[in-house]
Design a protein around this motif. Structure first.
Motif, short mmCIF file in Angstrom:
data_model
loop_
_atom_site.label_atom_id
_atom_site.label_comp_id
_atom_site.label_asym_id
_atom_site.label_seq_id
_atom_site.Cartn_x
_atom_site.Cartn_y
_atom_site.Cartn_z
N GLY A 303 -4.66 22.17 -0.56
CA GLY A 303 -5.59 22.87 0.31
C GLY A 303 -5.05 24.20 0.78
N VAL A 304 -5.61 24.70 1.87
CA VAL A 304 -5.20 26.01 2.36
C VAL A 304 -3.74 26.03 2.79
CG1 VAL A 304 -7.50 26.75 3.07
CG2 VAL A 304 -6.11 25.40 4.64
N SER A 305 -3.19 24.87 3.12
CA SER A 305 -1.78 24.82 3.49
C SER A 305 -0.87 24.72 2.27
CB SER A 305 -1.51 23.62 4.40
OG SER A 305 -1.68 22.40 3.69
N GLY A 306 -1.46 24.59 1.07
CA GLY A 306 -0.69 24.67 -0.16
C GLY A 306 0.09 23.44 -0.54
N ARG A 307 -0.34 22.25 -0.09
CA ARG A 307 0.42 21.04 -0.39
C ARG A 307 -0.07 20.39 -1.69
NH1 ARG A 307 -0.18 19.51 5.27
NH2 ARG A 307 -1.26 17.61 4.66
N ALA A 308 0.10 21.08 -2.80
CA ALA A 308 -0.25 20.51 -4.10
C ALA A 308 0.62 19.29 -4.39
CB ALA A 308 -0.08 21.57 -5.19
N GLN A 309 0.01 18.25 -4.96
CA GLN A 309 0.70 16.97 -5.10
C GLN A 309 1.27 16.70 -6.49
OE1 GLN A 309 1.20 14.70 -2.41
NE2 GLN A 309 0.66 16.65 -1.46
N GLY A 310 1.01 17.58 -7.46
CA GLY A 310 1.45 17.30 -8.82
C GLY A 310 0.49 16.34 -9.50
N GLY A 311 0.47 16.36 -10.83
CA GLY A 311 -0.52 15.60 -11.58
C GLY A 311 -0.43 14.10 -11.41
N ALA A 312 0.79 13.54 -11.40
CA ALA A 312 0.93 12.09 -11.36
C ALA A 312 0.35 11.52 -10.08
CB ALA A 312 2.41 11.71 -11.49
N TYR A 313 0.70 12.09 -8.93
CA TYR A 313 0.20 11.56 -7.66
C TYR A 313 -1.25 11.98 -7.41
CZ TYR A 313 4.25 9.07 -6.00
OH TYR A 313 5.24 8.13 -5.85
N ALA A 314 -1.66 13.16 -7.88
CA ALA A 314 -3.07 13.52 -7.75
C ALA A 314 -3.94 12.51 -8.47
CB ALA A 314 -3.30 14.93 -8.31
N ARG A 315 -3.49 12.05 -9.61
CA ARG A 315 -4.23 11.03 -10.36
C ARG A 315 -4.29 9.72 -9.58
NH1 ARG A 315 -2.33 8.10 -15.95
NH2 ARG A 315 -4.39 7.69 -16.84
N LEU A 316 -3.18 9.33 -8.99
CA LEU A 316 -3.15 8.09 -8.20
C LEU A 316 -4.10 8.18 -7.00
CD1 LEU A 316 -1.85 5.29 -7.62
CD2 LEU A 316 -0.15 6.52 -6.25
N TYR A 317 -4.03 9.29 -6.27
CA TYR A 317 -4.90 9.44 -5.10
C TYR A 317 -6.37 9.46 -5.51
CZ TYR A 317 -0.60 10.75 -2.61
OH TYR A 317 0.66 10.76 -2.06
N ALA A 318 -6.68 10.09 -6.63
CA ALA A 318 -8.07 10.15 -7.08
C ALA A 318 -8.61 8.76 -7.40
CB ALA A 318 -8.18 11.06 -8.31
N TRP A 319 -7.81 7.97 -8.11
CA TRP A 319 -8.27 6.63 -8.46
C TRP A 319 -8.36 5.73 -7.23
CZ3 TRP A 319 -10.85 4.86 -12.33
CH2 TRP A 319 -10.80 5.50 -13.57
N ASN A 320 -7.39 5.83 -6.35
CA ASN A 320 -7.46 5.03 -5.12
C ASN A 320 -8.72 5.36 -4.33
OD1 ASN A 320 -5.05 3.79 -5.73
ND2 ASN A 320 -3.83 4.99 -4.30
N SER A 321 -9.05 6.65 -4.26
CA SER A 321 -10.24 7.07 -3.54
C SER A 321 -11.51 6.55 -4.22
CB SER A 321 -10.29 8.60 -3.46
OG SER A 321 -11.45 9.05 -2.81
N LEU A 322 -11.55 6.63 -5.54
CA LEU A 322 -12.73 6.15 -6.26
C LEU A 322 -12.93 4.65 -6.04
CD1 LEU A 322 -14.78 7.59 -8.25
CD2 LEU A 322 -13.65 6.28 -10.04
N TYR A 323 -11.84 3.88 -6.10
CA TYR A 323 -11.92 2.44 -5.82
C TYR A 323 -12.46 2.21 -4.40
CZ TYR A 323 -9.51 0.34 -9.88
OH TYR A 323 -9.19 -0.13 -11.14
N ALA A 324 -11.97 3.00 -3.44
CA ALA A 324 -12.41 2.82 -2.06
C ALA A 324 -13.90 3.14 -1.90
CB ALA A 324 -11.58 3.70 -1.12
N LEU A 325 -14.36 4.18 -2.56
CA LEU A 325 -15.78 4.54 -2.48
C LEU A 325 -16.66 3.42 -3.03
CD1 LEU A 325 -15.73 8.31 -3.47
CD2 LEU A 325 -16.22 7.35 -1.23
N MET A 326 -16.18 2.75 -4.06
CA MET A 326 -16.95 1.65 -4.64
C MET A 326 -16.67 0.32 -3.96
SD MET A 326 -17.13 2.41 -8.75
CE MET A 326 -15.37 2.54 -9.05
N GLY A 327 -15.67 0.27 -3.09
CA GLY A 327 -15.33 -0.97 -2.42
C GLY A 327 -14.70 -1.99 -3.35
N LEU A 328 -13.92 -1.51 -4.34
CA LEU A 328 -13.30 -2.41 -5.31
C LEU A 328 -11.90 -2.82 -4.87
CD1 LEU A 328 -14.16 -0.69 -8.73
CD2 LEU A 328 -15.43 -2.48 -7.53
N PRO A 329 -11.51 -4.07 -5.11
CA PRO A 329 -10.12 -4.47 -4.84
C PRO A 329 -9.18 -3.83 -5.86
CG PRO A 329 -11.36 -6.28 -5.85
CD PRO A 329 -12.36 -5.20 -5.55
N ALA A 330 -7.94 -3.67 -5.46
CA ALA A 330 -6.97 -2.95 -6.30
C ALA A 330 -6.66 -3.67 -7.60
CB ALA A 330 -5.68 -2.72 -5.52
N ASP A 331 -6.92 -4.99 -7.68
CA ASP A 331 -6.56 -5.72 -8.89
C ASP A 331 -7.61 -5.62 -10.00
OD1 ASP A 331 -8.49 -7.25 -7.70
OD2 ASP A 331 -7.37 -9.12 -7.70
#
Length: 386
Positions: A303-331
């Motif tokens: 964001g504006v503060s420049g805290r880029a997370q790198g590809g590996a963790y950006a991918r993890l955060y994106a998938w975790n968020s998508l699971y949360a939006l759908m209400g899916l369990p992690a397994d």
């Protein structure tokens, strides 16, 4: 008289070498750059230097080495961020950022055969920074579709799975739904106007029955789910705290009623005062790959503060968020989540309120589950707060 990198840092510990000078030293005398980083870290440990300033300088050395193709530079860069960096709480965020940045540079620049020696010894735990940087390298390799099928890398990845490293649950290859990750398309920047939104996605018109259905919705608070859904924006320093909320309808919603009329009736901070600013609210239909790409891009670019997370963790955060939006369990397996995502309805929406700013990045999604009774909303803005 020739001056070594180590001598320069010894005489001027706070000196900030320019990128060109660091690059030249990495190419010609990488061992001296490594020695300079080692000296700085040793002096920080002895409290002779300001830790934050020295950590930034050491990080620039590690990134310069990672960005210079050679086996020695690989080894030196990984040792700096995996062993030498100060470990105290004050340096944790900077250390995480540097490990992720160095891992991305290594994968983008170095040859795979020069990365393989990093994985010869299997880890005994996941708390070691040396293990963390290797996990990030494996995550970055997965994003470019390489590394799988190499015994040394496969064995290390399997060990990380056994130890429960969060990155290890991600697929070792990029899924089709991830095809836009990290891809910049000319002319397709942030969406700031309704016309831009309509030009990219099909608009869904408002309906009176949608508004009536929205009036019957009840909020179902879930702080943990909301935190995970918003994480791509919070970890990367977006300017304002995102809004993630969940609602239940008493009866299934007619598909055509999932539109801006319904959303405006929900109890959402981002829509407070809607209609008081010039411009009308609009909803457009989108797809899961668009949503997960926006989530990835938010964390990847920072964001504006420049805290880029790198590809590996950006991918993890994106998938975790998508699971949360759908209400899916992690397994639920990832391909199972992709199949379920196709059964949901996905919207983008835009409104002109004091919450949104329309000057940098505004993102707002709504998701309707297959039963058509559960709605999730996620909104984020990277503009200046008022």
């Amino acid at each position: 008289m020739r001056t070594s990198g180590g001598d320069a840092f010894r005489r001027h510990p706070g000196e900030r070498f320019g990128p060109a000078e660091l690059k030249q030293l990495a190419e010609s005398r990488p061992e001296e750059l490594y020695a300079a980083a080692e000296q700085l870290c040793r002096r920080v440990a002895g409290e002779e230097l300001d830790g934050s300033s020295a950590a930034r300088t050491v990080g620039r050395i590690a990134e310069a080495l990672a960005d210079t193709r050679s086996p020695d530079c690989v080894r030196f860069a990984v040792d700096i961020v995996g062993r030498l960096l100060p470990l105290g709480p004050a340096h944790r965020l900077e250390g995480d950022r540097l490990r992720r940045s160095v891992a991305a540079k290594l994968v983008n620049v170095q040859q795979l055969r020069d990365l393989e020696p990093l994985f010869g010894e299997l880890p005994n735990g996941v708390q070691d920074p040396a293990v963390e940087v290797r996990a990030c390298v494996l995550g970055e390799l997965a994003l470019i579709g390489t590394g799988r099928g190499r015994p040394v890398l496969d064995a290390y990845a399997e060990r990380l799975r056994e130890l429960g490293h969060p990155l290890a649950r991600l697929p070792r290859t990029r899924l089709d739904i991830e095809h836009r990750f990290g891809v910049r398309v000319r002319g397709l920047g942030s969406i700031k106007t309704p016309d831009q939104l309509r030009s990219r996605f099909p608009e869904i018109p408002p309906t009176d029955s949608g508004a009536a259905a929205g009036c019957t919705a009840g909020e179902t608070p879930d702080s943990r789910r909301a935190r995970v859904a918003a994480e791509p924006f919070t970890v990367s320093g977006w300017a304002r705290e995102p809004e993630a909320r969940f609602f239940m309808l008493p009866s299934p919603l007619a598909p055509d009623d999932f539109n801006i009329s319904l959303i405006k009736e929900l109890s959402l901070d981002c829509l407070a005062g809607e209609g008081t600013r010039r411009g009308g609210a609009v909803t457009c239909r989108t797809t899961p790959d668009d949503v997960v790409n926006e989530l990835f891009a938010a964390a990847y670019n920072g964001g504006v503060s420049g805290r880029a997370q790198g590809g590996a963790y950006a991918r993890l955060y994106a998938w975790n968020s998508l699971y949360a939006l759908m209400g899916l369990p992690a397994d639920i397996p990832f391909l199972g989540a992709v199949r379920r995502a196709a059964d949901h309805r996905w919207l983008r929406f835009m409104a002109f309120t004091d919450w949104f700013h329309h000057d940098t990045s505004d993102v707002a999604f709504a998701v309707l589950d297959p039963t058509r009774t559960r709605v999730a909303v996620l909104a984020a803005t990277d503009g200046g707060t008022e």
